[in-house]
Motif scaffolding. Structure first.
Motif, PDB file in Angstrom:
ATOM      1  N   THR A   2       0.839  -1.195   0.000  1.00 27.67           N
ATOM      2  CA  THR A   2       0.000   0.000   0.000  1.00 27.67           C
ATOM      3  C   THR A   2       0.873   1.243   0.000  1.00 27.67           C
ATOM      4  O   THR A   2       1.963   1.253   0.582  1.00 27.67           O
ATOM      5  N   GLN A   3       0.389   2.271  -0.693  1.00 28.23           N
ATOM      6  CA  GLN A   3       1.092   3.547  -0.772  1.00 28.23           C
ATOM      7  C   GLN A   3       0.069   4.670  -0.758  1.00 28.23           C
ATOM      8  O   GLN A   3      -1.109   4.461  -1.053  1.00 28.23           O
ATOM      9  N   GLN A  62      -3.324   0.256  -3.461  1.00 28.14           N
ATOM     10  CA  GLN A  62      -2.708  -1.043  -3.216  1.00 28.14           C
ATOM     11  C   GLN A  62      -2.287  -1.650  -4.544  1.00 28.14           C
ATOM     12  O   GLN A  62      -2.997  -1.531  -5.543  1.00 28.14           O
ATOM     13  N   SER A  63      -1.119  -2.272  -4.542  1.00 33.14           N
ATOM     14  CA  SER A  63      -0.644  -3.005  -5.718  1.00 33.14           C
ATOM     15  C   SER A  63      -0.264  -4.401  -5.270  1.00 33.14           C
ATOM     16  O   SER A  63       0.004  -4.638  -4.097  1.00 33.14           O
ATOM     17  N   GLU A  64      -0.223  -5.318  -6.220  1.00 31.56           N
ATOM     18  CA  GLU A  64       0.078  -6.705  -5.885  1.00 31.56           C
ATOM     19  C   GLU A  64       1.557  -6.860  -5.568  1.00 31.56           C
ATOM     20  O   GLU A  64       2.419  -6.616  -6.418  1.00 31.56           O
ATOM     21  N   THR A  65       1.865  -7.254  -4.344  1.00 32.98           N
ATOM     22  CA  THR A  65       3.246  -7.346  -3.868  1.00 32.98           C
ATOM     23  C   THR A  65       4.046  -8.399  -4.626  1.00 32.98           C
ATOM     24  O   THR A  65       5.212  -8.192  -4.928  1.00 32.98           O
ATOM     25  N   LYS A  66       3.437  -9.521  -4.980  1.00 30.32           N
ATOM     26  CA  LYS A  66       4.150 -10.613  -5.647  1.00 30.32           C
ATOM     27  C   LYS A  66       4.724 -10.150  -6.988  1.00 30.32           C
ATOM     28  O   LYS A  66       5.886 -10.406  -7.299  1.00 30.32           O
ATOM     29  N   LYS A  67       3.915  -9.447  -7.781  1.00 31.77           N
ATOM     30  CA  LYS A  67       4.403  -8.956  -9.073  1.00 31.77           C
ATOM     31  C   LYS A  67       5.481  -7.897  -8.877  1.00 31.77           C
ATOM     32  O   LYS A  67       6.458  -7.848  -9.621  1.00 31.77           O
ATOM     33  N   LEU A  68       5.304  -7.050  -7.872  1.00 34.13           N
ATOM     34  CA  LEU A  68       6.270  -5.998  -7.615  1.00 34.13           C
ATOM     35  C   LEU A  68       7.619  -6.571  -7.191  1.00 34.13           C
ATOM     36  O   LEU A  68       8.665  -6.089  -7.618  1.00 34.13           O
ATOM     37  N   LEU A  69       7.619  -7.621  -6.403  1.00 37.90           N
ATOM     38  CA  LEU A  69       8.874  -8.251  -5.989  1.00 37.90           C
ATOM     39  C   LEU A  69       9.588  -8.901  -7.169  1.00 37.90           C
ATOM     40  O   LEU A  69      10.817  -8.910  -7.227  1.00 37.90           O
ATOM     41  N   ARG A 122       2.013  -1.977 -21.819  1.00 33.72           N
ATOM     42  CA  ARG A 122       1.004  -2.318 -22.833  1.00 33.72           C
ATOM     43  C   ARG A 122      -0.109  -3.178 -22.263  1.00 33.72           C
ATOM     44  O   ARG A 122      -1.268  -3.036 -22.627  1.00 33.72           O
ATOM     45  N   HIS A 123       0.231  -4.100 -21.389  1.00 37.05           N
ATOM     46  CA  HIS A 123      -0.746  -5.066 -20.877  1.00 37.05           C
ATOM     47  C   HIS A 123      -1.226  -4.755 -19.459  1.00 37.05           C
ATOM     48  O   HIS A 123      -1.938  -5.557 -18.866  1.00 37.05           O
ATOM     49  N   GLU A 124      -0.810  -3.613 -18.910  1.00 38.12           N
ATOM     50  CA  GLU A 124      -1.194  -3.187 -17.564  1.00 38.12           C
ATOM     51  C   GLU A 124      -1.019  -4.303 -16.538  1.00 38.12           C
ATOM     52  O   GLU A 124      -1.937  -4.688 -15.833  1.00 38.12           O
ATOM     53  N   ILE A 125       0.191  -4.813 -16.468  1.00 41.42           N
ATOM     54  CA  ILE A 125       0.524  -5.908 -15.556  1.00 41.42           C
ATOM     55  C   ILE A 125       0.535  -5.426 -14.101  1.00 41.42           C
ATOM     56  O   ILE A 125      -0.040  -6.066 -13.226  1.00 41.42           O
ATOM     57  N   LEU A 126       1.209  -4.320 -13.851  1.00 43.88           N
ATOM     58  CA  LEU A 126       1.296  -3.782 -12.499  1.00 43.88           C
ATOM     59  C   LEU A 126       0.165  -2.779 -12.306  1.00 43.88           C
ATOM     60  O   LEU A 126       0.223  -1.668 -12.811  1.00 43.88           O
TER      61      LEU A 126
END
Length: 134
Positions: A2-3, A62-69, A122-126
């Motif tokens: 979270t930020q 909030q963003s997904e921590t797993k993808k960010l790591l 392009r695919h809005e992954i994060l």
């Protein structure tokens, strides 16, 4: 993860553009340091808005921590591993040649980061999601 972010503008229904302050290790106590030149750097991103916020609102996203790591490992860990492999696998060559090989390996190791960044945009992954007002 979270930020705290600021809502910049509304996009299509259910989405807003946010600006998230860029985090760094220095703490941005610029009155004491003034060494990096980073003042007010922010990342602009698209976020889903189930809350219904307005431009100018401070929000918790909030963003997904797993993808960010995974991205952190790609950007920070891969170049270090490439440098060490380039240096140690070129054993037996002149020292200056070993360093050149290691530096070239680091440069090549940044290519996956660049390609993934373009793919992710392009695919809005994060993705970010507005959780609540701050």
């Amino acid at each position: 993860m979270t930020q705290i972010a600021t809502v910049e503008k509304k996009l299509e229904p259910g989405f807003v553009e946010i600006s998230v302050p860029r985090k760094s290790a220095c703490g941005h106590d610029c009155e004491e340091c003034a060494g990096c030149g980073m003042t007010g750097a922010a990342i602009h991103a698209r976020a889903s808005d189930p809350v219904g916020v307005n431009p100018g609102d401070k929000v918790v996203v909030q963003s997904e921590t797993k993808k960010l790591l995974g991205v952190v490992a790609l950007v920070y860990l891969l170049p270090v591993i490439a440098f060490l492999l380039g240096y140690f696998l070129s054993e037996g060559l002149a020292e200056s040649t070993r360093y050149i090989i290691a530096i070239v390996a680091v440069a090549v190791a940044f290519l996956p980061s660049i390609f993934y960044d373009r793919y992710a945009k392009r695919h809005e992954i994060l993705t970010y999601t507005v959780v609540r007002l701050f």
